[in-house]
Scaffold this motif. Structure first.
Motif, short mmCIF file in Angstrom:
data_model
loop_
_atom_site.label_atom_id
_atom_site.label_comp_id
_atom_site.label_asym_id
_atom_site.label_seq_id
_atom_site.Cartn_x
_atom_site.Cartn_y
_atom_site.Cartn_z
N ASP A 81 0.82 -1.22 0.00
CA ASP A 81 0.00 0.00 0.00
C ASP A 81 0.86 1.27 0.00
O ASP A 81 0.65 2.17 -0.80
N LEU A 82 1.81 1.32 0.93
CA LEU A 82 2.63 2.53 1.07
C LEU A 82 3.50 2.80 -0.15
O LEU A 82 3.51 3.93 -0.66
N PRO A 83 4.24 1.81 -0.68
CA PRO A 83 5.04 2.10 -1.88
C PRO A 83 4.18 2.46 -3.09
O PRO A 83 4.61 3.25 -3.93
N ILE A 84 2.98 1.90 -3.20
CA ILE A 84 2.09 2.26 -4.31
C ILE A 84 1.69 3.73 -4.18
O ILE A 84 1.77 4.51 -5.13
N LEU A 105 10.06 0.68 1.01
CA LEU A 105 8.88 1.12 1.75
C LEU A 105 7.93 -0.05 1.95
O LEU A 105 7.68 -0.84 1.02
N ILE A 106 7.39 -0.17 3.15
CA ILE A 106 6.37 -1.18 3.43
C ILE A 106 5.35 -0.59 4.38
O ILE A 106 5.68 0.26 5.22
N LEU A 111 -8.10 3.68 5.51
CA LEU A 111 -8.80 4.62 4.65
C LEU A 111 -8.56 6.07 5.06
O LEU A 111 -8.67 6.98 4.23
N ASP A 112 -8.23 6.30 6.34
CA ASP A 112 -7.97 7.67 6.78
C ASP A 112 -6.52 8.09 6.52
O ASP A 112 -6.12 9.21 6.83
N GLY A 113 -5.73 7.18 5.94
CA GLY A 113 -4.34 7.52 5.62
C GLY A 113 -3.35 7.14 6.69
O GLY A 113 -2.13 7.32 6.50
N LYS A 114 -3.82 6.59 7.81
CA LYS A 114 -2.90 6.10 8.83
C LYS A 114 -2.25 4.81 8.34
O LYS A 114 -2.83 4.06 7.54
N ILE A 115 -1.04 4.54 8.83
CA ILE A 115 -0.29 3.37 8.37
C ILE A 115 -0.29 2.30 9.45
O ILE A 115 0.13 2.54 10.58
N SER A 116 -0.79 1.13 9.09
CA SER A 116 -0.87 0.00 10.02
C SER A 116 0.32 -0.93 9.85
O SER A 116 0.94 -0.98 8.77
#
Length: 206
Positions: A81-84, A105-106, A111-116
């Motif tokens: 998700d993050l690298p895309i 990047l991983i 949906l709110d843009g926070k990274i899990s």
């Protein structure tokens, strides 16, 4: 505009570097993804698109094509998700494409843009290190695990906005110190936590 970010895919405990290629061009608005993708990776386009919007980035209606290379390697999980998202933002002019060079990047986007956080961080980062990368960007909750790899600079982020601002050079993030986690591991070992090296055998039930 064309951009490339870098990540890694796991097959068991072995990993391979994945090139996340993004092309953002004029044309009928469309978002397509290719590259031998599992269903959870295909679903990334919805997570990424909405996360980008909810983090305040203004993406013009464009034709967006994402390719995860090599095409013969199956991509699974949510770590892409993050690298895309980063490749799309670079292609959209939010930061120089060159700033994606040399960093893996991983991370999964909410949906709110926070990274899990994700699973398999250690073998992913080790794969990156073996392939010459010396910097990685990971979810904050995975940072200590990534910092186990000596010689790897670990940048921890909690949101897509933080990641983009760091890549744009307008946010300073102090790399995670490996020393701190190394001490935690040593203390855990001294306190008698179980270790696989102590497993001698298993009873066989007949």
């Amino acid at each position: 505009m064309f951009s490339i970010s870098y990540s890694a895919a796991l097959q068991g405990i072995k990993g391979s570097i994945v090139h996340v290629e993004a092309d953002v061009s004029d044309g009928m608005p469309f978002f397509s993804m290719v590259g031998y993708l599992a269903s959870e990776v295909k679903e990334a386009k919805e997570r990424v698109r909405i996360a980008i919007k909810n983090q305040g980035f203004d993406l013009k209606p464009k034709k967006i094509t994402i390719n995860l290379s090599p095409a013969d390697l199956k991509k699974e999980g949510t770590a892409f998700d993050l690298p895309i998202a980063a490749a799309i933002l670079a292609s959209s002019g939010y930061f120089p494409r060159e700033n994606l060079e040399g960093i893996v990047l991983i991370g999964e986007l909410n949906l709110d843009g926070k990274i899990s956080g994700i699973n398999g961080v250690l073998p992913i980062i080790y794969t990156a290190f073996e392939n010459g990368f010396r910097k990685c960007m990971v979810p904050a909750c995975n940072a200590k695990e990534a910092a186990v790899i000596e010689g790897m600079e670990v940048i921890d982020v909690e949101s897509l906005r933080e990641a983009a601002e760091y890549l744009a050079g307008v946010r300073n993030i102090i790399p995670v110190e490996r020393q701190c986690f190394a001490k935690e591991l040593a203390n855990a070992s001294e306190n008698g936590m179980p270790d696989f090296k102590d497993v001698i055998g298993q009873k066989t039930l007949i």
